[in-house]
Design a protein around this motif. Structure first.
Motif, PDB file in Angstrom:
ATOM      1  N   THR A   1     134.868  31.816  96.864  1.00 22.17           N
ATOM      2  CA  THR A   1     135.491  31.528  95.574  1.00 22.17           C
ATOM      3  C   THR A   1     135.181  30.097  95.177  1.00 22.17           C
ATOM      4  OG1 THR A   1     137.563  30.827  96.599  1.00 22.17           O
ATOM      5  CG2 THR A   1     137.378  33.148  95.975  1.00 22.17           C
TER       6      THR A   1
ATOM      7  N   TYR B   1     137.040  31.371  90.732  1.00 23.03           N
ATOM      8  CA  TYR B   1     136.064  32.412  90.398  1.00 23.03           C
ATOM      9  C   TYR B   1     135.234  32.757  91.629  1.00 23.03           C
ATOM     10  CZ  TYR B   1     137.017  30.933  85.568  1.00 23.03           C
ATOM     11  OH  TYR B   1     137.614  30.621  84.376  1.00 23.03           O
ATOM     12  N   SER B   2     134.714  33.949  91.668  1.00 20.31           N
ATOM     13  CA  SER B   2     133.876  34.361  92.802  1.00 20.31           C
ATOM     14  C   SER B   2     132.413  34.003  92.582  1.00 20.31           C
ATOM     15  CB  SER B   2     134.003  35.876  93.027  1.00 20.31           C
ATOM     16  OG  SER B   2     133.575  36.588  91.883  1.00 20.31           O
ATOM     17  N   LEU B   3     132.078  33.520  91.380  1.00 21.84           N
ATOM     18  CA  LEU B   3     130.715  33.100  91.073  1.00 21.84           C
ATOM     19  C   LEU B   3     130.699  31.619  90.699  1.00 21.84           C
ATOM     20  CD1 LEU B   3     129.483  36.025  88.752  1.00 21.84           C
ATOM     21  CD2 LEU B   3     129.335  35.876  91.236  1.00 21.84           C
TER      22      LEU B   3
ATOM     23  N   LYS C   1     125.907  38.434  91.043  1.00 21.69           N
ATOM     24  CA  LYS C   1     126.031  39.076  92.353  1.00 21.69           C
ATOM     25  C   LYS C   1     126.336  40.550  92.128  1.00 21.69           C
ATOM     26  CE  LYS C   1     127.686  34.959  94.820  1.00 21.69           C
ATOM     27  NZ  LYS C   1     128.779  34.384  95.641  1.00 21.69           N
TER      28      LYS C   1
ATOM     29  N   CYS D   1     126.688  43.175  93.899  1.00 16.99           N
ATOM     30  CA  CYS D   1     127.627  43.928  94.742  1.00 16.99           C
ATOM     31  C   CYS D   1     129.048  43.378  94.661  1.00 16.99           C
ATOM     32  CB  CYS D   1     127.148  43.919  96.199  1.00 16.99           C
ATOM     33  SG  CYS D   1     125.598  44.817  96.448  1.00 16.99           S
ATOM     34  N   ASN D   2     129.267  42.472  93.737  1.00 16.49           N
ATOM     35  CA  ASN D   2     130.588  41.884  93.545  1.00 16.49           C
ATOM     36  C   ASN D   2     131.250  42.550  92.338  1.00 16.49           C
ATOM     37  OD1 ASN D   2     132.623  39.963  92.480  1.00 16.49           O
ATOM     38  ND2 ASN D   2     131.869  38.609  94.092  1.00 16.49           N
ATOM     39  N   PHE D   3     132.536  42.889  92.458  1.00 15.47           N
ATOM     40  CA  PHE D   3     133.252  43.544  91.367  1.00 15.47           C
ATOM     41  C   PHE D   3     134.480  42.730  90.929  1.00 15.47           C
ATOM     42  CE2 PHE D   3     130.805  46.814  93.412  1.00 15.47           C
ATOM     43  CZ  PHE D   3     130.416  47.657  92.385  1.00 15.47           C
ATOM     44  N   ALA D   4     134.519  41.459  91.335  1.00 11.48           N
ATOM     45  CA  ALA D   4     135.694  40.627  91.065  1.00 11.48           C
ATOM     46  C   ALA D   4     135.801  40.272  89.586  1.00 11.48           C
ATOM     47  CB  ALA D   4     135.644  39.343  91.907  1.00 11.48           C
TER      48      ALA D   4
ATOM     49  N   MET E   1     131.990  39.610  87.125  1.00 12.54           N
ATOM     50  CA  MET E   1     131.296  40.809  87.591  1.00 12.54           C
ATOM     51  C   MET E   1     132.048  42.086  87.250  1.00 12.54           C
ATOM     52  SD  MET E   1     128.474  39.670  88.548  1.00 12.54           S
ATOM     53  CE  MET E   1     127.844  41.304  88.940  1.00 12.54           C
ATOM     54  N   ARG E   2     133.353  42.000  87.111  1.00 13.91           N
ATOM     55  CA  ARG E   2     134.107  43.185  86.659  1.00 13.91           C
ATOM     56  C   ARG E   2     133.651  43.565  85.241  1.00 13.91           C
ATOM     57  NH1 ARG E   2     139.259  45.087  87.839  1.00 13.91           N
ATOM     58  NH2 ARG E   2     138.780  44.321  89.944  1.00 13.91           N
TER      59      ARG E   2
END
Length: 493
Positions: free
Chosen positions: A2, A19-21, A35, A37-40, A44-45
């Motif tokens: 994060t 944030y995850s990015l 990313k 494979c990220n759905f956060a 990415m959601r």
């Protein structure tokens, strides 16, 4: 991993504190990486909701296309009647794309995307009730309104990702969404239709099978409104309530986008790539069935190849555009645009002369790859034309795709020799490739003239700030909260 955000001394409102990015605060916390494979939430959601919603829109939009030969036999209508319905299916969304662009600038993409999907699901479920050429055309017209979801698809990803990766992000969500066209040919024509025929007549099968995509579309529309966000800092409603986003005039946004000459050049070019894809989605199955004497199931399976190229081709166009932009600036993006359109046009001409099924499939693969790469390259350019009016420009350019489909559809409808229609399409595409020489975006070098501004050059060379993708004067205009007299202004999202 994060990323913590320094919110500054004013503790500006953000729905998410981490944030995850990696993000760029100078671009309203837009992500500078992707990313898959990220759905956060939020980036990415929204990315995955965007492409899936557009994928489902295609599932709804072209559900009946691979079954049109069955519809033609049942209703005892002509080839011209079928093409009339094809034209109506793509014409219905032209006005909606013009309208939804500025509405995205005002309300965001999330709510509009969900609403359009649910609305288009209703006529899709009712397609089985048609009993004449007129009712078929009218029903497909209203189903086609779902195709306007493309505007929200592109606007949503542009709202979440920085300009440096916008070409790749837009191309991926658009391409994976367009993949629905190929999957629909296969699923509806070669899987669900034969499955439904096991327990009923062919006529009853085509009349009932579209209930499946209708249910998927309605559920998807409702779900994405509940599980995603409008932009990195939250939903537009929350941001306005917290004073970090001002009301946007949809009319002003549309005016600014429509008065930009580059918008209309891209409008024509997008008509010559996405318009071609829509035409092929409508025509490919019937073309292979009639030209090579195939069954409905076999023709639909081969026609699906065109759409399956979206799995990588549109993303490849956007990725290549981003890479050349990093080396050459806007000129790199324009080179990709020119080359992909030119090769696409040549492949259409070759396809028209191909009489062998195996060779036709081979040419179709190259043809389709270039079509979708050109689409990705086009929307790598769109965010730069006039950043505050991105929604309106995305809508206008997107409408160009449907306008192109209508024009090419009329050729196929009116001309008795289908190869003549393909030749007209091919030469038109080649002509549109040459139009790239006319594209001139303020602060950026064109294909053959001009110079990048120092701020722009620093951005793509990464020798200075990596966030300014518009001239300095424009950047201050877009992102400052007040004008020199102290009045509030809209912030470009």
């Amino acid at each position: 991993m994060t990323v913590d955000i320094d919110q500054g001394k004013d503790q500006e409102f953000r729905k998410y504190k981490t944030y995850s990015l990696k993000v760029d605060p100078s671009q309203n916390d837009k992500a500078t990486e992707i990313k898959l494979c990220n759905f956060a939430r939020p980036h990415m959601r929204a990315f995955h909701c965007s492409w899936w919603a557009f994928f489902v829109a295609f599932f709804i939009w072209f559900a009946i296309a691979p079954l049109l030969s069955e519809v033609k036999d049942t209703l005892q209508i002509s080839k011209q009647d079928i093409w009339t319905s094809n034209i109506c299916s793509v014409a219905g969304t032209i006005v909606m794309r013009f309208v939804l662009g500025p509405l995205c600038d005002k309300y965001g993409a999330r709510i509009l995307m969900g609403t359009v999907l649910m609305a288009a699901s209703i006529p899709c479920a009712l397609i089985g009730l048609v009993n004449s050429a007129a009712t078929l055309a009218a029903t497909r017209f209203f189903i086609g309104l779902g195709g306007s979801s493309f505007v929200m698809c592109q606007y949503w990803s542009t709202s979440m990702f920085a300009k440096e990766v916008a070409g790749t992000a837009n191309a991926l969500v658009g391409g994976w969404g367009n993949l629905g066209g190929g999957v629909t040919q296969l699923v509806m024509g070669s899987v669900l239709f034969p499955l439904f025929k096991q327990g009923m007549s062919p006529e009853m099968a085509w009349r009932t099978v579209s209930i499946v995509p209708a249910c998927v579309g309605f559920l998807t529309g409702y779900t994405i409104m509940k599980i995603s966000d409008d932009c990195p800092k939250g939903n537009y409603k929350e941001m306005k309530q917290n004073g970090i986003m001002n009301e946007v005039s949809a009319a002003a946004s549309f005016r600014d986008g429509a008065l930009n000459f580059n918008t209309w050049l891209l409008f024509i070019q997008y008509g010559c790539c996405f318009g071609v894809e829509l035409t092929m989605n409508n025509a490919a199955a019937s073309y292979f069935k009639e030209t090579f004497d195939l069954s409905t199931e076999s023709a639909a399976a081969i026609a699906s190849i065109f759409g399956w190229m979206n799995l990588f081709a549109r993303g490849l166009g956007g990725f290549t555009s981003d890479k050349l932009n990093a080396k050459m600036g806007m000129r790199g993006r324009l080179i990709v645009q020119t080359i992909t359109l030119a090769i696409e046009g040549v492949m259409v001409l070759v396809f028209a002369q191909t009489k062998s099924l195996g060779l036709a499939i081979f040419v179709l693969v190259i043809f389709s790859t270039m079509v979708q790469a050109a689409e990705g390259a086009t929307y790598g350019i769109v965010p730069y034309v006039d950043p505050p009016s991105t929604g309106s420009i995305a809508g206008i350019v997107g409408a160009g795709g449907n306008t192109g489909a209508v024009c090419f559809g009329l050729c196929f409808r009116q001309l008795s020799n289908i190869r003549t229609a393909f030749n007209i399409m091919g030469f038109t595409i080649i002509g549109s490739a040459a139009m790239t020489f006319l594209v001139s975006i303020k602060g950026h070098r064109s294909l053959i003239a001009g110079q990048d501004s120092e701020a722009v050059k620093a951005a793509w060379q990464k020798s200075g700030t990596t966030t300014l993708a518009v001239p300095v004067e424009k950047a201050f205009t877009d992102y400052e909260d007040h004008d020199e007299e102290g009045d509030m202004k809209r912030v470009g999202y």
